[in-house]
Motif scaffolding. Structure first.
Motif, PDB file in Angstrom:
ATOM      1  N   LEU A  35     -20.298   0.191  11.899  1.00  0.00           N
ATOM      2  CA  LEU A  35     -19.663  -1.048  12.334  1.00  0.00           C
ATOM      3  C   LEU A  35     -19.055  -1.824  11.169  1.00  0.00           C
ATOM      4  O   LEU A  35     -17.944  -2.357  11.275  1.00  0.00           O
ATOM      5  N   VAL A  36     -19.772  -1.906  10.045  1.00  0.00           N
ATOM      6  CA  VAL A  36     -19.307  -2.728   8.932  1.00  0.00           C
ATOM      7  C   VAL A  36     -18.114  -2.084   8.238  1.00  0.00           C
ATOM      8  O   VAL A  36     -17.077  -2.716   8.031  1.00  0.00           O
ATOM      9  N   THR A  37     -18.234  -0.803   7.850  1.00  0.00           N
ATOM     10  CA  THR A  37     -17.117  -0.139   7.171  1.00  0.00           C
ATOM     11  C   THR A  37     -15.941   0.052   8.123  1.00  0.00           C
ATOM     12  O   THR A  37     -14.776  -0.034   7.715  1.00  0.00           O
ATOM     13  N   GLY A  38     -16.239   0.303   9.402  1.00  0.00           N
ATOM     14  CA  GLY A  38     -15.157   0.437  10.381  1.00  0.00           C
ATOM     15  C   GLY A  38     -14.372  -0.850  10.530  1.00  0.00           C
ATOM     16  O   GLY A  38     -13.135  -0.846  10.585  1.00  0.00           O
ATOM     17  N   THR A  39     -15.086  -1.981  10.581  1.00  0.00           N
ATOM     18  CA  THR A  39     -14.418  -3.278  10.679  1.00  0.00           C
ATOM     19  C   THR A  39     -13.628  -3.568   9.412  1.00  0.00           C
ATOM     20  O   THR A  39     -12.527  -4.144   9.469  1.00  0.00           O
ATOM     21  N   PHE A  40     -14.149  -3.185   8.245  1.00  0.00           N
ATOM     22  CA  PHE A  40     -13.438  -3.378   6.981  1.00  0.00           C
ATOM     23  C   PHE A  40     -12.091  -2.658   7.017  1.00  0.00           C
ATOM     24  O   PHE A  40     -11.057  -3.230   6.632  1.00  0.00           O
ATOM     25  N   ILE A  41     -12.084  -1.412   7.478  1.00  0.00           N
ATOM     26  CA  ILE A  41     -10.843  -0.641   7.542  1.00  0.00           C
ATOM     27  C   ILE A  41      -9.865  -1.282   8.532  1.00  0.00           C
ATOM     28  O   ILE A  41      -8.659  -1.378   8.270  1.00  0.00           O
ATOM     29  N   GLN A  42     -10.376  -1.747   9.663  1.00  0.00           N
ATOM     30  CA  GLN A  42      -9.517  -2.401  10.642  1.00  0.00           C
ATOM     31  C   GLN A  42      -8.867  -3.654  10.057  1.00  0.00           C
ATOM     32  O   GLN A  42      -7.669  -3.897  10.240  1.00  0.00           O
ATOM     33  N   TYR A  43      -9.648  -4.449   9.342  1.00  0.00           N
ATOM     34  CA  TYR A  43      -9.112  -5.671   8.747  1.00  0.00           C
ATOM     35  C   TYR A  43      -8.133  -5.376   7.618  1.00  0.00           C
ATOM     36  O   TYR A  43      -7.166  -6.128   7.416  1.00  0.00           O
ATOM     37  N   ALA A  44      -8.383  -4.310   6.861  1.00  0.00           N
ATOM     38  CA  ALA A  44      -7.439  -3.940   5.805  1.00  0.00           C
ATOM     39  C   ALA A  44      -6.083  -3.588   6.409  1.00  0.00           C
ATOM     40  O   ALA A  44      -5.031  -3.981   5.884  1.00  0.00           O
ATOM     41  N   ALA A  45      -6.093  -2.850   7.517  1.00  0.00           N
ATOM     42  CA  ALA A  45      -4.844  -2.508   8.202  1.00  0.00           C
ATOM     43  C   ALA A  45      -4.178  -3.759   8.760  1.00  0.00           C
ATOM     44  O   ALA A  45      -2.952  -3.933   8.662  1.00  0.00           O
ATOM     45  N   ALA A  46      -4.977  -4.665   9.362  1.00  0.00           N
ATOM     46  CA  ALA A  46      -4.421  -5.903   9.909  1.00  0.00           C
ATOM     47  C   ALA A  46      -3.850  -6.779   8.800  1.00  0.00           C
ATOM     48  O   ALA A  46      -2.800  -7.404   8.974  1.00  0.00           O
ATOM     49  N   ALA A  47      -4.535  -6.828   7.651  1.00  0.00           N
ATOM     50  CA  ALA A  47      -4.040  -7.627   6.528  1.00  0.00           C
ATOM     51  C   ALA A  47      -2.686  -7.113   6.052  1.00  0.00           C
ATOM     52  O   ALA A  47      -1.787  -7.903   5.722  1.00  0.00           O
ATOM     53  N   THR A  48      -2.523  -5.796   6.022  1.00  0.00           N
ATOM     54  CA  THR A  48      -1.230  -5.216   5.652  1.00  0.00           C
ATOM     55  C   THR A  48      -0.155  -5.637   6.649  1.00  0.00           C
ATOM     56  O   THR A  48       0.967  -6.003   6.265  1.00  0.00           O
ATOM     57  N   PHE A  49      -0.495  -5.596   7.932  1.00  0.00           N
ATOM     58  CA  PHE A  49       0.419  -6.015   8.991  1.00  0.00           C
ATOM     59  C   PHE A  49       0.824  -7.479   8.807  1.00  0.00           C
ATOM     60  O   PHE A  49       2.016  -7.837   8.882  1.00  0.00           O
ATOM     61  N   PHE A  50      -0.163  -8.353   8.534  1.00  0.00           N
ATOM     62  CA  PHE A  50       0.126  -9.776   8.361  1.00  0.00           C
ATOM     63  C   PHE A  50       0.927 -10.033   7.087  1.00  0.00           C
ATOM     64  O   PHE A  50       1.773 -10.939   7.047  1.00  0.00           O
ATOM     65  N   ALA A  51       0.660  -9.262   6.038  1.00  0.00           N
ATOM     66  CA  ALA A  51       1.407  -9.432   4.794  1.00  0.00           C
ATOM     67  C   ALA A  51       2.886  -9.120   5.002  1.00  0.00           C
ATOM     68  O   ALA A  51       3.762  -9.858   4.526  1.00  0.00           O
ATOM     69  N   ILE A  52       3.167  -8.051   5.735  1.00  0.00           N
ATOM     70  CA  ILE A  52       4.564  -7.712   6.034  1.00  0.00           C
ATOM     71  C   ILE A  52       5.223  -8.841   6.823  1.00  0.00           C
ATOM     72  O   ILE A  52       6.349  -9.264   6.523  1.00  0.00           O
ATOM     73  N   GLY A  53       4.517  -9.358   7.836  1.00  0.00           N
ATOM     74  CA  GLY A  53       5.062 -10.443   8.637  1.00  0.00           C
ATOM     75  C   GLY A  53       5.269 -11.717   7.836  1.00  0.00           C
ATOM     76  O   GLY A  53       6.289 -12.403   7.983  1.00  0.00           O
TER      77      GLY A  53
END
Length: 305
Positions: free
Chosen positions: A183-201
């Motif tokens: 759960l913890v590492t999986g959530t970390f990876i999800q947030y890293a991907a979301a952060a990349t998405f938000f950075a582009i936006g």
């Protein structure tokens, strides 16, 4: 885990934490643009999760699983949060956004039937419909037929539908491909991907200017600790343990709970129609998440019961 805790307390805690995200957004959005605000939120959350991963010595998934988790992160966090925040930012009332995103349990159930081959009973479809009706009652009392000043432009509607599609498809995708990860590492990876998405936006659409007021700092603290860590870890756990359509139905409870919180915090109106809508939503969710117990088998003489 005790059945009472997993069946009742954890879903209730998730609904409450998730509902506070709308309150936190209301406090924070005046001081930063949506993608910029979400990017900062994700980066702070990633820092805290990195410490948690280290302390727990959590297991990292393989590259294939990490790829699936990244897709879930973009859908559940990137598309959903980005869509909701931008719809509100462009002028659409949060209640109207809630009504559009409130279609999520129905959309998720339909996708789950087609993709996961989940069996949704007639009773559960009735529950999903009742939940949506309850949400509509809550929002109708708040807005009635007066939509003066509400932005119903095509651009705002596109962002709201973008959020709806993201959370609906993401929930099913997580159930199909992401339930085996820590759960913890999986959530970390999800947030890293979301952060990349938000950075582009943020770099493509915004000025990235931030006014670090006390209100924004307090809002950010709660959005990170209460929602991005607390609520999301509970959501991933619930998706792992239950059917996608059942977990999605919990989102029907968010607008009534948010309306009650707004009544306590901001003195917003909460009359009989809203309370009735909340009760209808609760009944609808109960029909979805509870199962009919099979009738006990009659022992056969001379055979096993």
């Amino acid at each position: 885990m005790h059945p009472v805790v997993s069946s009742y307390l954890i879903p209730a805690l998730f609904v409450w934490l998730w509902s506070t995200g709308f309150i936190g957004a209301k406090y924070g959005l005046p001081y930063a643009e949506p993608f910029t605000l979400l990017l900062i939120r994700m980066l702070i959350t990633l820092g805290l999760l990195a410490v948690l991963v280290r302390l727990l010595n959590a297991r990292w998934p393989g590259w294939r699983a990490a790829g699936h988790l990244a897709v879930t992160g973009v859908l559940v966090h990137g598309c959903y949060l980005g869509g909701v925040f931008y719809a509100i930012y462009t002028g659409m009332a949060s209640g109207i956004v809630s009504l559009i995103v409130g279609l999520q349990p129905l959309v998720t159930a339909a996708v789950a039937v087609m993709v996961l081959r989940e069996r949704v009973t007639f009773r559960q479809w009735i529950g999903l419909a009742l939940g949506l009706f309850g949400v509509a009652l809550v929002l109708f009392e708040k807005y009635g037929t007066d939509y003066t000043g509400v932005d119903l432009s095509l651009w705002a509607i596109v962002w709201a539908v973008f959020a709806l599609v993201g959370i609906s498809v993401g929930t099913v995708y997580q159930k199909r491909f992401g339930t085996g990860a820590d759960l913890v590492t999986g959530t970390f990876i999800q947030y890293a991907a979301a952060a990349t998405f938000f950075a582009i936006g943020a770099f493509a659409l915004e000025t990235r200017e931030v006014e670090w007021s006390l209100q924004l700092k307090l809002s950010m603290a709660w959005l990170v600790l209460g929602v991005s860590i607390g609520a999301i870890l509970l959501l991933m756990w619930l998706i792992r343990r239950g059917a996608a359509s059942q977990v999605a139905s919990l989102f029907y409870l968010v607008p009534p709970v948010t309306a009650f919180e707004a009544y306590l915090l901001f003195g917003e109106q909460l009359g009989g129609l809203a309370m009735a809508g909340g009760l209808v939503a609760i009944v609808g969710v109960a029909l979805v998440v509870t199962q009919n117990r099979p009738a006990p088998k009659t022992p056969v003489a001379g055979g096993k019961p």
